[in-house]
Design an enzyme around this catalytic site. Structure first.
Site, PDB file in Angstrom:
ATOM      1  CG  ASN A  72      34.830 111.945 104.262  1.00 13.35           C
ATOM      2  OD1 ASN A  72      34.642 112.493 103.598  1.00 13.35           O
ATOM      3  ND2 ASN A  72      34.811 111.378 105.273  1.00 13.35           N
ATOM      4  CB  CYS A  81      35.795 119.127 103.817  1.00  8.43           C
ATOM      5  SG  CYS A  81      35.194 118.581 101.787  1.00  8.43           S
ATOM      6  CG  ASN A 188      41.825 112.342 102.574  1.00 12.52           C
ATOM      7  OD1 ASN A 188      40.918 111.254 102.241  1.00 12.52           O
ATOM      8  ND2 ASN A 188      41.626 113.453 102.840  1.00 12.52           N
ATOM      9  NE  ARG A 212      39.891 110.778 106.544  1.00 17.46           N
ATOM     10  CZ  ARG A 212      40.745 111.139 107.517  1.00 17.46           C
ATOM     11  NH1 ARG A 212      40.336 110.697 108.093  1.00 17.46           N
ATOM     12  NH2 ARG A 212      40.104 112.000 107.976  1.00 17.46           N
ATOM     13  CB  CYS A 220      40.911 116.887  97.306  1.00 19.36           C
ATOM     14  SG  CYS A 220      41.547 116.773  99.193  1.00 19.36           S
TER      15      CYS A 220
END
Length: 281
Positions: A72, A81, A188, A212, A220
């Site tokens: 992140n 991801c 998230n 987050r 996302c």
């Protein structure tokens, strides 16, 4: 250090080629690379490393040559991801580290091995099937919303907005407050509203997300999968295809009996070198 910049529906990443795992990647360096004013800028870092050369990927080396080491933007790790996986595959293909074929391309991640395929201009990646497992709440600016807790290899809380509230009106400049007993590692949070019918799909949802470790992002991928699963459940369906609009564009999510395919654009926009001494003087 060499880098490539890429994005999937505006969810952008700094890609670092490191086939043999030689880079000394630290939380501070990741945060500096992702700084949008003093660094390159991005929602996260994708390190491209052979699975056999990474301690968290070695056990998966027999199933996938490449490990997606995703961080992140604040320097923390993430298990998965979805947009990052799609951009990661685009990088492998365009740099010749992998070749397109009829078979799906395996990629090792902290959430296990995922598979990807080319669909014209889009990249589709097979994600874990979303698992809706609980309910919880998110508090934002005096507003408390009930949502569905969903596991897509990483945690999500999907909150539908009341009809009287506009999605664009939410203030996501700060993190929503969530229940740490339900989400001890953070979560998230997706906020959703219904969209107009889209041909060839079973439904259409619009969403915004606070991730987050990265704050609000334009997209996302795992969040879109979570949102699609909840929307299908609310429509009385176990499987189906949903159009999911994020601020950065449109993703298509197809939930099957045992998996979830996330499809959308994945674009590489620049390559170059960065001088580390200017990032971490």
């Amino acid at each position: 250090m060499e880098f490539t910049k890429g994005h999937g529906t505006g969810n952008d990443f700094v890609i670092l080629p490191d086939p043999d795992g030689a880079l000394d990647l630290t939380p501070g360096l990741v945060a500096a690379l992702c700084d949008r004013r003093r660094g390159i800028g991005g929602d996260g870092v994708l390190r491209v490393v052979r699975a056999a050369k990474h301690p968290e990927g070695a056990a998966l080396a027999g199933d996938a040559e490449w490990f997606m080491d995703y961080w992140n933007s604040d320097g923390s790790f993430a298990e998965m991801c979805g947009n990052g996986a799609r951009v990661f595959v685009r990088y492998l293909l365009e740099t010749g580290l992998a070749t397109p074929s009829g078979a799906a391309l395996p990629v090792a991640t902290r959430a296990g091995v995922v598979h990807a395929r080319v669909e014209g201009e889009a990249i589709a990646v097979e994600m874990p099937r979303p698992r809706v497992y609980d309910t919880s709440t998110a508090a934002l600016g005096g507003l408390t919303l009930t949502g569905a807790a969903v596991d897509v290899g990483n945690p999500h809380l999907v909150c539908a907005l009341p009809a009287a509230l506009e999605l664009a009106g939410l203030d996501l400049t700060r993190a929503p407050d969530v229940d740490p007993a339900v989400f001890p590692a953070g979560v998230n949070v997706e906020f959703t509203a219904p969209g107009e019918p889209v041909a060839g799909t079973d439904g259409h949802v619009r969403m915004r997300v606070y991730e987050r470790g990265s704050a609000e992002t334009l997209s996302c991928g795992t969040g879109a999968c979570a949102v699609a699963a909840v929307a299908l459940r609310d429509a009385g369906r176990d499987t189906g295809t949903m159009a999911v609009d994020v601020p950065g564009g449109r993703l298509t999510v197809t939930v099957t009996d045992d998996s979830c395919w996330l499809s959308g654009p994945a674009v590489l926009v620049a390559t170059g070198t960065v001088t580390l001494s200017t990032l971490l003087p």
